[in-house]
Write a protein that holds these residues in place. Sequence first.
Motif, mmCIF file in Angstrom:
data_model
loop_
_atom_site.group_PDB
_atom_site.id
_atom_site.type_symbol
_atom_site.label_atom_id
_atom_site.label_comp_id
_atom_site.label_asym_id
_atom_site.label_seq_id
_atom_site.Cartn_x
_atom_site.Cartn_y
_atom_site.Cartn_z
ATOM 1 N N TYR A 79 -53.538 -47.468 -83.349
ATOM 2 C CA TYR A 79 -54.578 -46.434 -83.496
ATOM 3 C C TYR A 79 -55.266 -46.544 -84.849
ATOM 4 O O TYR A 79 -56.504 -46.518 -84.942
ATOM 5 N N TYR B 197 -53.560 -43.989 -77.367
ATOM 6 C CA TYR B 197 -54.340 -44.917 -76.559
ATOM 7 C C TYR B 197 -55.612 -44.296 -75.996
ATOM 8 O O TYR B 197 -56.564 -45.013 -75.692
ATOM 9 N N VAL B 198 -55.642 -42.991 -75.858
ATOM 10 C CA VAL B 198 -56.899 -42.334 -75.471
ATOM 11 C C VAL B 198 -57.947 -42.555 -76.561
ATOM 12 O O VAL B 198 -59.103 -42.915 -76.282
ATOM 13 N N VAL C 291 -58.902 -46.397 -76.617
ATOM 14 C CA VAL C 291 -59.838 -46.776 -75.551
ATOM 15 C C VAL C 291 -61.242 -46.275 -75.876
ATOM 16 O O VAL C 291 -62.234 -46.995 -75.700
ATOM 17 N N VAL D 245 -62.637 -48.531 -78.547
ATOM 18 C CA VAL D 245 -62.934 -49.875 -78.047
ATOM 19 C C VAL D 245 -64.217 -49.875 -77.227
ATOM 20 O O VAL D 245 -65.037 -50.803 -77.315
ATOM 21 N N LEU D 246 -64.427 -48.843 -76.438
ATOM 22 C CA LEU D 246 -65.632 -48.774 -75.608
ATOM 23 C C LEU D 246 -66.901 -48.640 -76.437
ATOM 24 O O LEU D 246 -67.999 -48.932 -75.948
ATOM 25 N N ARG E 286 -64.567 -56.195 -77.790
ATOM 26 C CA ARG E 286 -63.807 -55.331 -76.878
ATOM 27 C C ARG E 286 -62.617 -56.076 -76.290
ATOM 28 O O ARG E 286 -61.514 -55.520 -76.192
ATOM 29 N N PHE F 100 -58.681 -55.007 -76.746
ATOM 30 C CA PHE F 100 -57.837 -54.701 -75.595
ATOM 31 C C PHE F 100 -56.643 -55.653 -75.504
ATOM 32 O O PHE F 100 -55.539 -55.241 -75.151
ATOM 33 N N CYS G 174 -53.776 -54.611 -77.707
ATOM 34 C CA CYS G 174 -53.014 -53.426 -77.290
ATOM 35 C C CYS G 174 -52.346 -53.586 -75.926
ATOM 36 O O CYS G 174 -51.415 -52.844 -75.612
ATOM 37 N N SER G 175 -52.820 -54.508 -75.106
ATOM 38 C CA SER G 175 -52.317 -54.599 -73.728
ATOM 39 C C SER G 175 -50.842 -54.975 -73.682
ATOM 40 O O SER G 175 -50.097 -54.480 -72.825
#
Length: 322
Positions: free
Chosen positions: A128, A223-224, A227, A230-231, A239, A243, A246-247
């Motif tokens: 984060y 993660y909210v 995300v 990232v968007l 992006r 991702f 973190c994936s």
Amino acid sequence: MVFQSELLNRTVVSHFLLEGLMYTGEHPGLFFLLFLLIYSTTVTGNLLILLTVGLDPHLRSPMYHFLGHLSFLDACLSTVTVPKVMAGLLTPEGKVISFQGCAVQLYCFHFLASTECFLYTVMAYDRYLAICQPLHYPLAMSKRMCAALAGITWASGAVHSAVHTSLTFRLLYCGPRHIAYFFCDIPPVLKLACADTTINELVMLANIGIVAAGCLVLIITSYVFIVAAVLRIRTAEGRQRAFSTCSAHLTVVLLYYLPPVCIYLQPRSSGPGAGAPAVFYTIVTPMLNPFIYTLRNKEVKRALGRRLCPGPREPPAGAPPS
């Protein structure tokens, strides 16, 4: 008084008998080789990640610092359970575990498992900060802060496990000796107690539930925000890189959290068949973690390549070409 006198006349157990996993007794040799392969892969993979993170100068960010802790935890977590399972497949005597040995195994398991739970939360917080607060990240995740967060996770795991171990083994065990499980865990051990275990089960549900739920809520919240950040990145490459970073962590978190929910929210459902979810997060997940982080992380793959196939050393950043 009559109940107390009958209780005192019973023999306090000095050892337990682990019944092991369902169906493994039909082909013990085959399952022994299978668990030997899994255990060897787990220890080798995690120690390789640990050594790579510790020795490679390119992996000095906080994320890899915590990854080293995770690899060490996974290797130890597998060591707490798998060797005893393998011993039980070789000889009937291998299924026997002393009262003190059972207490040690239960403490070590919950110490490592709860520490890993806290560590996943810290790793989510690290991601984060790295993605949502990149300008403040170097200061917020300094070496001293990383060491402090890692120390807190280990200390919290030790305290959390000590509470459950002391509550479990303060009870009197004077009757049946067969633990319908493949290692000493709280639900199957409590079923053998010659006392009321209601308080223990309530504490287990409240404590483990609050800890696990609290960590999971913090991870999801992190993660909210991740995300959403990232968007907002304009380039597709940016992006994808964010991702992919973190994936791997998110995949491991899902593999880790789902099976325990099936176990500790139903403390009376222990038995040989109830061991299937536990196999996944105590044996399978520690084996998969090195592959997940290696396959989804280009930096770790490159570092492993440098360790396994050393070539010309890369010059430090900013060094003039030779």
